[in-house]
Design a protein around this motif. Structure first.
Motif, mmCIF file in Angstrom:
data_model
loop_
_atom_site.group_PDB
_atom_site.id
_atom_site.type_symbol
_atom_site.label_atom_id
_atom_site.label_comp_id
_atom_site.label_asym_id
_atom_site.label_seq_id
_atom_site.Cartn_x
_atom_site.Cartn_y
_atom_site.Cartn_z
ATOM 1 N N ASN A 19 -41.780 19.580 48.501
ATOM 2 C CA ASN A 19 -42.106 19.896 47.099
ATOM 3 C C ASN A 19 -43.466 20.579 46.965
ATOM 4 N N ILE B 70 -45.812 23.795 45.920
ATOM 5 C CA ILE B 70 -45.721 24.836 44.893
ATOM 6 C C ILE B 70 -45.722 26.189 45.603
ATOM 7 N N ASN C 102 -52.416 23.807 47.152
ATOM 8 C CA ASN C 102 -51.437 22.724 47.051
ATOM 9 C C ASN C 102 -52.105 21.375 47.296
#
Ligand code: ATP
Ligand code: ATP
Ligand code: MG
Ligand code: MG
Lengths: 225, 225
Positions: free
Chosen positions: A93, A95, A103
């Motif tokens: 997950n 970005i 991140n």
């Protein structure tokens, strides 16, 4: 610090129902290192998502530090996740539009930490997972295992008290995997972080002080602890 | 059937250059079962992407069945990928809006196979990976390992001659992992499919008739074969 009382999770759609978890009872003390194992589809990620307050149980209670999560407002849940819990997701997950560095900085932004301090800390964490030279790259410019290591650095960004790890070494070679487990073990032993780690890899079981075995959404057995 | 001659791959951006592969020379015969191993970031996925014609080398030649892929038109490349190559991606690459069944049908649509035959075949393949009951679910309604198994079923949809597997058991428990390896081994032994499998898991090395070890984009060694 984490307690599940008679927890069930049923995924419902108009066509079917899936009993992902059934009457799960679990107590994890502060400083524990719990390893959760079980076949594919047995409910491990669902269990971790409930503990991480990313989802609510269909029935039963999830208590973090003695507080029933069902009673927390969205704001309180967000704070709990931000300040107390670090989560390494099975699918990272990250970005996609942010660099590795950004991140890792992200959780710190929500905590109001200064730009200077964020960068310092994020660089340090990326260095610990061996990705200092790759810090400006975006996720799609990184290998699978490198993305996984960014996700691990990000989970540690806010010095969590509880570290939830969903297959943290799935895409890593033996050496990188051992390095990551050493980092996680250090968090547990040196900083007293409570670790709840999901894995298929039986060689990781030795890191924990107890093992929970899941099968078809039920606890099949608990060893140690 | 697969030949790499002095292949290099350099990822360039305005800020940096990454030598993902350097002067790789490789020959894989029809019916071989090649296992590629190496640390995280060593170039395994890049190598597989070049063989699978999803990317072109920066220098050197990639030959499939004796034909230089650089000489193939986009149309010919698409046909090659569709008819000859099955690819199990490290990140599955399932279509989120399609069900498991539809994801497995997809390659067959491009081959012009009838709806009836597509469904029959897709159900059979999902059955082989133990997901018949989950066939109508979308990827985000499946566990990580279940998504991986859909990706495996999809790779077999068009009866490929060459099967490229990028960490096919990374998210599977030991039992599911062994079942998947048995399926892949059967493709190789019974149907003569050429298998090129990337993995970190040393226990999978035994399935291959030779092992290629990568390190920092270079071939460090080849055993067997
Ligand atoms: N959003 C969802 N909707 C419907 N069913 C779901 C959903 N998420 C998970 N499931 C189902 O719930 C069960 C448990 O899933 P979960 O992801 O917790 O398993 P897991 O043990 O983490 O599996 P893996 O080891 O493959 O990652 C599975 O049967 C799965 O198909
Ligand atoms: N699109 C890209 N742009 C820039 N660099 C890239 C890109 N894709 C991969 N790389 C870099 O190329 C190198 C090789 O990547 P590759 O994905 O082939 O490694 P890998 O062996 O598959 O790693 P893993 O085991 O972690 O999946 C890595 O250093 C990676 O950071
Ligand atoms: Mg899971
Ligand atoms: Mg890879």
């Amino acid at each position: 610090v984490v307690e599940l009382v008679d927890v069930s999770k049923i995924y419902k759609t108009e066509f079917y129902e899936v009993k992902a978890l059934e009457n799960v009872n679990l107590e994890i003390e502060e400083g524990d290192f719990a390893v959760i194992m079980g076949p594919s589809g047995s409910g491990k990620s669902t269990l971790l998502n409930l503990i991480g307050c990313l989802d609510k149980p269909t029935s039963g209670k999830v208590l973090i530090n003695g507080i029933e999560t069902i009673n927390l407002s969205d704001k309180e849940l967000t704070e709990l996740r931000r300040d107390t819990i670090g989560f390494i997701f099975q699918t990272y997950n990250l970005i996609p539009t942010l660099s590795a560095l950004e991140n890792v900085e992200l959780p710190m932004i929500f905590k109001g930490i200064s730009k200077y301090e964020r960068e310092r800390r994020a660089k340090k964490l990326l260095g610990i997972v061996g990705l200092e030279r790759e810090m400006d790259r975006k996720p799609n410019e990184l290998s699978g295992g490198q993305q996984q290591r960014v996700a691990i650095a990000r989970a540690l960004a806010n010095d969590p008290k509880i570290l939830l790890c969903d297959e943290p070494t799935g895409n890593l070679d033996t050496k990188s995997g051992e390095q990551v487990m050493d980092i996680i073990k250090e968090q547990n032993e040196e900083r007293g972080v409570t670790v709840i780690l999901v894995t298929h890899d039986p060689t990781l079981a030795k890191y924990g002080n107890f093992i929970i075995r899941l099968r078809d959404g039920k606890i099949e057995g608990i060893e140690g602890g």
